[in-house]
Design a protein around this motif. Structure first.
Motif, short mmCIF file in Angstrom:
data_model
loop_
_atom_site.label_atom_id
_atom_site.label_comp_id
_atom_site.label_asym_id
_atom_site.label_seq_id
_atom_site.Cartn_x
_atom_site.Cartn_y
_atom_site.Cartn_z
N ALA A 152 -13.71 -23.85 35.11
CA ALA A 152 -13.07 -22.53 35.16
C ALA A 152 -11.55 -22.64 35.05
O ALA A 152 -10.89 -21.76 34.48
CB ALA A 152 -13.46 -21.81 36.45
N ASN A 153 -10.96 -23.72 35.57
CA ASN A 153 -9.51 -23.90 35.53
C ASN A 153 -9.01 -24.51 34.23
O ASN A 153 -7.80 -24.70 34.06
CB ASN A 153 -9.06 -24.79 36.69
N ASN A 182 -17.89 -23.78 32.22
CA ASN A 182 -17.86 -22.32 32.43
C ASN A 182 -16.48 -21.73 32.14
O ASN A 182 -16.13 -20.67 32.66
CB ASN A 182 -18.31 -21.98 33.85
N TYR A 183 -15.71 -22.41 31.29
CA TYR A 183 -14.34 -21.98 30.98
C TYR A 183 -14.34 -20.69 30.16
O TYR A 183 -15.03 -20.60 29.14
CB TYR A 183 -13.63 -23.08 30.19
N SER A 184 -13.58 -19.70 30.63
CA SER A 184 -13.48 -18.44 29.88
C SER A 184 -12.04 -18.13 29.50
O SER A 184 -11.78 -17.18 28.76
CB SER A 184 -14.01 -17.29 30.74
N GLY A 185 -11.08 -18.90 30.05
CA GLY A 185 -9.67 -18.57 29.86
C GLY A 185 -9.11 -17.86 31.09
O GLY A 185 -7.90 -17.84 31.29
N ASP A 186 -9.99 -17.26 31.89
CA ASP A 186 -9.57 -16.57 33.12
C ASP A 186 -10.24 -17.26 34.31
O ASP A 186 -11.44 -17.10 34.52
CB ASP A 186 -9.99 -15.09 33.04
N ASN A 189 -12.58 -15.40 36.51
CA ASN A 189 -13.76 -14.76 35.92
C ASN A 189 -14.46 -15.70 34.94
O ASN A 189 -14.52 -15.43 33.74
CB ASN A 189 -13.32 -13.46 35.20
N PRO A 190 -14.97 -16.85 35.46
CA PRO A 190 -15.59 -17.82 34.55
C PRO A 190 -16.90 -17.29 33.99
O PRO A 190 -17.50 -16.37 34.55
CB PRO A 190 -15.85 -19.04 35.46
N THR A 191 -17.35 -17.90 32.87
CA THR A 191 -18.67 -17.55 32.33
C THR A 191 -19.73 -18.27 33.16
O THR A 191 -19.41 -19.12 33.99
CB THR A 191 -18.79 -18.04 30.87
N GLY A 192 -21.01 -17.96 32.93
CA GLY A 192 -22.07 -18.81 33.46
C GLY A 192 -22.01 -20.14 32.73
O GLY A 192 -21.52 -20.20 31.59
N VAL A 193 -22.47 -21.23 33.36
CA VAL A 193 -22.39 -22.56 32.71
C VAL A 193 -23.31 -22.58 31.49
O VAL A 193 -24.51 -22.36 31.61
CB VAL A 193 -22.79 -23.68 33.70
N HIS A 194 -22.71 -22.79 30.31
CA HIS A 194 -23.51 -22.86 29.08
C HIS A 194 -22.71 -23.51 27.95
O HIS A 194 -21.51 -23.74 28.08
CB HIS A 194 -24.00 -21.47 28.66
#
Ligand code: ZN
Length: 253
Positions: A152-153, A182-186, A189-194
């Motif tokens: 996430a970070n 789970n990186y989303s850029g935020d 507010n990470p994504t689910g692990v995929h």
């Protein structure tokens, strides 16, 4: 007075019917273009997250392939969302979302096909591989994009062999590229692990087109021999042996 009141009522009724008919056709055109995600995809994904070990028959395994498919599976897990699923109007999913069912940093991601790996200097979670000769359309160059390989970070899970700025490093199919994240850029507010995987068209000048637009990507179904097109697969689990179902759907519609 009486006749004009009646005319008004008639007008309102006609207007309501018109609205209803217009709404119906709008709904139909939206659902036909696949601008939605079938409810079954969300319910199955929840079942998968709740009990991955109880649904191993829903999962693909990294490095294996379906029958004579050109590509090997790029990771382990359940393919929860497929090509053309739409999470909001005007947007269609350009690739596959494969959910390992484990914590971030554990589920391996491998090359689906041999090619030349690139990682832009600013990429924390993504790599893209140049395939000079599309196995299904010889002579055409395509690109395979892999993303969400960071936490996430933004701490990368990409294999240290492929640091930022990597260009044109030859990689065999099945080689470890990194791990699902789970990186989303935020970070909040990470994504689910995929893993998000997509097949990107070439721009004709030796680089790849913008992956965010589905028109710049290809239907992955024939490359994996799996039913991965949202327009034809509304509720079939995308595992080996279910391609026939998509084939029948295509003939029907
Ligand atoms: Zn995705």
């Amino acid at each position: 007075m009486k006749s004009s009141g009646c005319g008004l009522r008639l007008f309102i009724s006609a207007f309501c019917i018109l609205l209803f008919v217009a709404g119906y056709f709008l709904y139909r055109s939206i659902s036909q273009r696949g601008l939605s995600v079938p409810v079954t995809r969300f319910t199955r994904l929840r079942e998968w997250f709740d009990d991955p070990a109880g649904h191993t028959d829903w999962a693909i395994r990294a490095g294996e392939r379906c029958q004579e498919a050109a590509f090997v599976y790029p990771t382990n897990g359940y393919i929860g969302f497929i090509w053309g699923d739409s999470f909001r109007p005007g947007h269609r999913h350009q690739g596959l979302d494969i959910f390992g069912g484990e914590e971030a940093g554990l589920t391996p991601v491998v090359a689906a096909y041999s090619g030349y790996l690139h990682r832009l200097p600013e990429w924390k979670s993504s790599v893209i591989m140049r395939i000079p000769d599309d196995p299904l359309q010889p002579g055409r160059q395509i690109w395979l994009y892999y993303t969400h390989m960071a936490n996430a970070n933004g701490t990368s899970y990409i294999s240290p062999e492929f640091p930022p700025g990597t260009e044109e490093v030859f990689v065999e199919a099945g080689t470890l590229l990194g791990y699902q994240g789970n990186y989303s850029g935020d970070p909040d507010n990470p994504t689910g692990v995929h893993l998000h995987f997509s097949i990107v068209r070439d721009d004709g000048q030796g680089s790849f087109r913008n992956e965010l637009d589905i028109d710049n990507t290809l239907d992955p179904s024939p490359y994996f021999q799996l039913p991965l097109n949202s327009q034809t697969n509304r509720d079939v689990i995308p595992v080996c042996g279910n391609m026939q179902v998509q084939g029948l759907d295509e003939q029907d519609s």
